[in-house]
Design a protein around this motif. Structure first.
Motif, PDB file in Angstrom:
ATOM      1  N   ALA A 272       0.999  -1.254   0.021  1.00 12.01           N
ATOM      2  CA  ALA A 272       0.058  -0.078   0.000  1.00 12.01           C
ATOM      3  C   ALA A 272       0.814   1.357   0.066  1.00 12.01           C
ATOM      4  CB  ALA A 272      -1.030  -0.047   1.069  1.00 12.01           C
ATOM      5  N   ALA A 273       0.281   2.401  -0.526  1.00 10.46           N
ATOM      6  CA  ALA A 273       1.097   3.468  -0.304  1.00 10.46           C
ATOM      7  C   ALA A 273       1.111   3.870   0.825  1.00 10.46           C
ATOM      8  CB  ALA A 273       0.275   4.548  -1.243  1.00 10.46           C
ATOM      9  N   GLY A 274       2.304   4.801   1.204  1.00  9.73           N
ATOM     10  CA  GLY A 274       2.775   5.063   2.713  1.00  9.73           C
ATOM     11  C   GLY A 274       3.939   4.994   3.286  1.00  9.73           C
ATOM     12  N   LEU A 275       4.134   5.191   4.097  1.00  7.06           N
ATOM     13  CA  LEU A 275       5.922   4.996   4.777  1.00  7.06           C
ATOM     14  C   LEU A 275       6.321   3.733   4.817  1.00  7.06           C
ATOM     15  CD1 LEU A 275       8.055   6.728   5.984  1.00  7.06           C
ATOM     16  CD2 LEU A 275       7.076   6.580   8.182  1.00  7.06           C
ATOM     17  N   TYR A 276       7.709   3.455   4.298  1.00  2.00           N
ATOM     18  CA  TYR A 276       8.117   2.336   4.340  1.00  2.00           C
ATOM     19  C   TYR A 276       9.560   2.475   5.319  1.00  2.00           C
ATOM     20  CZ  TYR A 276       5.280   0.059   1.077  1.00  2.00           C
ATOM     21  OH  TYR A 276       4.217  -0.413   0.428  1.00  2.00           O
ATOM     22  N   ILE A 277       9.996   1.565   6.029  1.00  2.00           N
ATOM     23  CA  ILE A 277      11.037   1.552   6.929  1.00  2.00           C
ATOM     24  C   ILE A 277      12.179   0.635   6.670  1.00  2.00           C
ATOM     25  CG2 ILE A 277      11.710   1.785   9.394  1.00  2.00           C
ATOM     26  CD1 ILE A 277       9.067   2.956  10.134  1.00  2.00           C
ATOM     27  N   VAL A 278      13.161   1.022   6.353  1.00  2.00           N
ATOM     28  CA  VAL A 278      14.193   0.011   6.138  1.00  2.00           C
ATOM     29  C   VAL A 278      15.229   0.025   7.471  1.00  2.00           C
ATOM     30  CG1 VAL A 278      16.191  -0.819   4.789  1.00  2.00           C
ATOM     31  CG2 VAL A 278      14.292   0.234   3.642  1.00  2.00           C
ATOM     32  N   THR A 279      15.386  -1.286   7.852  1.00  2.00           N
ATOM     33  CA  THR A 279      16.077  -1.348   9.457  1.00  2.00           C
ATOM     34  C   THR A 279      17.366  -2.108   8.844  1.00  2.00           C
ATOM     35  OG1 THR A 279      14.015  -0.906  10.836  1.00  2.00           O
ATOM     36  CG2 THR A 279      16.107  -1.754  11.805  1.00  2.00           C
ATOM     37  N   TYR A 280      18.553  -1.858   9.458  1.00  2.00           N
ATOM     38  CA  TYR A 280      19.421  -2.631   9.214  1.00  2.00           C
ATOM     39  C   TYR A 280      20.478  -2.689  10.716  1.00  2.00           C
ATOM     40  CZ  TYR A 280      22.094   1.935   9.385  1.00  2.00           C
ATOM     41  OH  TYR A 280      22.613   3.287   9.608  1.00  2.00           O
ATOM     42  N   ARG A 281      21.089  -3.792  10.733  1.00  2.00           N
ATOM     43  CA  ARG A 281      21.861  -4.191  12.009  1.00  2.00           C
ATOM     44  C   ARG A 281      23.056  -5.093  11.532  1.00  2.00           C
ATOM     45  NH1 ARG A 281      21.044  -4.560  17.584  1.00  2.00           N
ATOM     46  NH2 ARG A 281      22.417  -6.273  18.579  1.00  2.00           N
ATOM     47  N   LEU A 282      24.326  -4.642  11.917  1.00  2.00           N
ATOM     48  CA  LEU A 282      25.538  -5.383  11.479  1.00  2.00           C
ATOM     49  C   LEU A 282      26.625  -5.479  12.576  1.00  2.00           C
ATOM     50  CD1 LEU A 282      27.544  -3.503   8.718  1.00  2.00           C
ATOM     51  CD2 LEU A 282      25.448  -2.517   9.632  1.00  2.00           C
TER      52      LEU A 282
ATOM     53  N   PRO B 269      28.277  -3.548  17.670  1.00  2.00           N
ATOM     54  CA  PRO B 269      26.953  -3.619  16.810  1.00  2.00           C
ATOM     55  C   PRO B 269      26.655  -2.277  16.227  1.00  2.00           C
ATOM     56  CG  PRO B 269      26.404  -3.809  19.269  1.00  2.00           C
ATOM     57  CD  PRO B 269      27.952  -3.661  19.067  1.00  2.00           C
ATOM     58  N   VAL B 270      26.305  -2.245  15.017  1.00  2.00           N
ATOM     59  CA  VAL B 270      25.789  -1.123  14.418  1.00  2.00           C
ATOM     60  C   VAL B 270      24.242  -1.209  13.840  1.00  2.00           C
ATOM     61  CG1 VAL B 270      26.149   0.556  12.384  1.00  2.00           C
ATOM     62  CG2 VAL B 270      28.245  -0.273  13.768  1.00  2.00           C
ATOM     63  N   LYS B 271      23.460  -0.275  14.108  1.00  2.00           N
ATOM     64  CA  LYS B 271      22.199  -0.287  13.708  1.00  2.00           C
ATOM     65  C   LYS B 271      21.632   0.969  13.530  1.00  2.00           C
ATOM     66  CE  LYS B 271      20.260  -0.360  18.363  1.00  2.00           C
ATOM     67  NZ  LYS B 271      19.562  -1.380  19.475  1.00  2.00           N
ATOM     68  N   GLY B 272      20.583   1.065  12.423  1.00  2.00           N
ATOM     69  CA  GLY B 272      19.875   2.445  12.205  1.00  2.00           C
ATOM     70  C   GLY B 272      18.821   1.906  11.119  1.00  2.00           C
TER      71      GLY B 272
END
Length: 201
Positions: A99-109, A116-119
């Protein structure tokens, strides 16, 4: 005079050397600490057409075993179309738009220093055909309550006791009239008998 100039020059050389050394010392641990350098789509982007994949670019090469990437769309629906692919310092994830709207890409490494790095990055998809599916079914749901209006039209049935009550009142009134008439007739008959007896005497 020349000795004084030489001493000043040596002093400045020592100062510059200390400054340069202090500037280079923190660079070593910073290089071991990985971080995000860019993405496609970029953070905060607004897109009319959904991309086929999402790309993340890092300062150092991420390790496949310790890297996690997730994509969620409106209503927290997963939008990851498959496992991430690694190519040097780049990580790409297939994108499954909804659906149209906000998408969030979360990463962790994990960085080389073990930290640990995340954002996350966020972008908005302005078009999305699946979002209109619930609105098409809305008229059907709104039409369902109409049969429930039928019992309301049959509601006047409780008013039927009122005529019955009126009938009982009328019967009671006529009963009193009959009783009063009977009393009058009996009184007239009694009076007539008394008059006949007196006449005979």
């Amino acid at each position: 005079m020349g000795g004084r100039v030489a001493r000043v020059a040596r002093t400045w050389a020592v100062v510059l050397g200390v400054v340069a050394a202090s500037a280079l010392l923190p660079a070593a641990p910073a290089a071991a600490h990985n971080s995000l350098t860019g993405s496609d789509p970029r953070d905060g982007a607004r897109l009319a057409a959904a991309p086929e994949r999402i790309e993340l670019r890092f300062l150092a090469t991420p390790k496949e075993a310790t890297t996690e990437v997730t994509v969620t769309g409106p209503d927290n629906v997963a939008a990851t179309g498959g496992a991430p692919a690694f190519a040097g310092k780049r990580v790409t994830v297939p994108f499954r738009p909804g659906a149209a709207g906000l998408y969030i890409v979360t990463y962790r490494l994990a960085s080389d220093d073990g930290h640990p790095v995340k954002g996350e990055i966020r972008f908005t998809l302005t078009t999305g055909t699946p979002a209109e599916a619930p609105s098409a079914s809305a008229p059907q749901t709104s039409a369902v309550p109409t049969p429930s209006a039928v019992p309301t039209s049959a509601a006047p049935s409780p008013a039927s006791p009122t005529p019955a009550a009126a009938g009982t009142d009328d019967d009671g009134g006529t009963g009193w009239l009959w009783a009063a008439g009977a009393v009058v007739v009996l009184a007239a008959l009694g009076g007539g008998l008394l008059l006949r007896r007196r006449a005979r005497r």
